[in-house]
Write an enzyme that holds these catalytic residues in place. Structure first.
Site, PDB file in Angstrom:
ATOM      1  N   HIS A  47      78.164  23.944  58.023  1.00 18.87           N
ATOM      2  CA  HIS A  47      78.204  25.172  57.224  1.00 18.87           C
ATOM      3  C   HIS A  47      78.071  26.398  58.132  1.00 18.87           C
ATOM      4  O   HIS A  47      77.331  27.347  57.833  1.00 18.87           O
ATOM      5  CB  HIS A  47      77.104  25.158  56.157  1.00 18.87           C
ATOM      6  CG  HIS A  47      77.187  23.994  55.228  1.00 18.87           C
ATOM      7  ND1 HIS A  47      78.029  23.971  54.138  1.00 18.87           N
ATOM      8  CD2 HIS A  47      76.559  22.785  55.240  1.00 18.87           C
ATOM      9  CE1 HIS A  47      77.897  22.806  53.510  1.00 18.87           C
ATOM     10  NE2 HIS A  47      77.025  22.071  54.165  1.00 18.87           N
TER      11      HIS A  47
ATOM     12  N   TYR B 177      68.235  19.590  59.815  1.00 19.37           N
ATOM     13  CA  TYR B 177      68.258  21.046  59.691  1.00 19.37           C
ATOM     14  C   TYR B 177      67.316  21.669  60.721  1.00 19.37           C
ATOM     15  O   TYR B 177      67.614  22.709  61.310  1.00 19.37           O
ATOM     16  CB  TYR B 177      67.813  21.472  58.291  1.00 19.37           C
ATOM     17  CG  TYR B 177      68.787  21.186  57.174  1.00 19.37           C
ATOM     18  CD1 TYR B 177      69.972  20.495  57.398  1.00 19.37           C
ATOM     19  CD2 TYR B 177      68.514  21.583  55.875  1.00 19.37           C
ATOM     20  CE1 TYR B 177      70.855  20.218  56.369  1.00 19.37           C
ATOM     21  CE2 TYR B 177      69.396  21.319  54.828  1.00 19.37           C
ATOM     22  CZ  TYR B 177      70.555  20.631  55.090  1.00 19.37           C
ATOM     23  OH  TYR B 177      71.423  20.356  54.068  1.00 19.37           O
TER      24      TYR B 177
END
Length: 356
Positions: A67, A337
């Site tokens: 992303h 993440y």
């Protein structure tokens, strides 16, 4: 018959230990040989998963490993109080809570054309009283392609760019799909649901299941989705001539007024899978669906210096009253993440020190 004495037992025990010692040394050497030869696969770690994400594109220092292309958004969440029937979480107390979020498309290349994206993504951080937060990471698909971190790693390996050609090898992806038939449900869903023309007219799904606890201690499992006020429309060919049409359209819509989505909790029914993100819950009129409030977005900023830049939208950061399910992807997403964040912020720091 003469019963064996203690001395006999000690002699037998000592003999057994000597034989174990004789066999242990060559077995240890054999194990070391097999390890060095690469016959034992290394343990899967979040670092290796992030490495695999990096291998699917050319280097883009300072950007998210997935992303990478997105835009920051801000606004608020108007909670209507209905969520208290499902969870004691403070976010479901009637009121308005500040929101920082990000709209994006999958992939590690921040320069990739929007027209190539089949999926849109919506991430949110809802700031709550007493320092609590609810972070949501959602996609415009209700299911994920794979069930486990190992399968995700294998998918990324299949998508990796060949260092000689700079392209992915279709044969590797076909081999992955042959070995993971569950991924075909995701591909079929994408085939039947063309991507939306804008960020703001897509529905987004939390995909994984989460456990809620209400004020009486009753526990349920839910999956959430956000449903847009704007009607869905498919991408038009003329829009795709603009490589950044998603962010440009978002700014155009915001100039006309705030954008809104309804946040809906879908409560699990008997037989619903709660630890498998590749399986969609059935659409049933008997399913309890609770509209818990409205997400209102009124501003967007470039991600390079916007308020979402340094946020990891870890879906396991939850207020009291909501907890992760046993879905194995949740813990893996949290740790990867974190690794991605550490790498990109370190790259930004190095770039900043070199620029002075």
């Amino acid at each position: 018959m003469t019963m064996p004495g203690r001395a006999d037992h000690q002699r037998g025990h000592g003999l057994l230990l000597r034989w174990l010692a004789v066999f242990a040394a060559p077995m240890l050497l054999l194990a070391l040989f097999v390890w060095c030869a690469g016959w034992f696969p290394p343990r899967l770690t979040s670092q290796r998963i992030v490495d695999a994400f990096e291998a699917t594109t050319t280097p883009h220092p300072g950007f998210r490993r997935n992303h990478a292309k997105g835009i920051c958004i801000t606004g608020h969440f108007d909670s209507n109080g209905n969520g208290a029937s499902v969870s004691r979480a403070s976010v479901f107390e009637r009121g308005s809570y500040a929101v920082v979020g990000r709209l994006s498309r999958p992939g590690g290349n921040p320069q990739q054309d929007d027209g190539e994206a089949l999926v849109r993504s919506f991430a949110l951080l809802i700031a709550l009283p007493h320092g609590e937060q609810w972070r949501l990471a959602m996609n415009s698909t209700p299911i994920f392609a794979v069930r486990t971190p190992q399968a995700l790693f294998e998918q990324l390996q299949a998508e990796a760019l060949d260092p000689h050609t700079g392209q992915a090898n279709p044969a590797k992806m076909q081999a992955f799909l042959d070995g993971h038939p569950e991924a075909r449900a995701f591909l079929e869903w994408v085939r039947l649901h063309p991507p939306s023309s804008r960020f703001d007219n897509a529905a987004y799904f939390g995909i994984s299941s989460f456990r809620t606890t209400d004020a009486q201690g009753v526990q349920r499992f839910v999956r959430w989705e956000v449903v847009p006020d704007s009607p869905w429309r498919p991408v038009e060919a003329r829009a795709q001539s603009d490589p950044d049409f998603l962010s440009h359209a978002l700014m155009t819509q915001l100039a006309k007024g705030p954008l809104r989505w309804h946040l809906v909790l879908n409560v699990a029914m008997p037989g619903d899978p709660i630890d498998d993100s590749t399986r969609q819950w059935i659409d049933s009129p008997q399913r309890e669906r609770v509209d818990v409030g409205t997400i209102v977005i009124d501003r967007a900023q470039a991600q390079i210096d916007g308020p979402c830049r340094d946020i990891t939208f870890d879906p396991t950061i939850l207020p009291d009253g909501i907890a992760p399910s046993a879905d194995p992807l949740l813990a893996a997403r949290s740790s990867t993440y974190s690794v991605s964040f550490n790498r990109r912020t370190r790259e930004e720091a190095v770039a900043g020190s070199n620029g002075r």
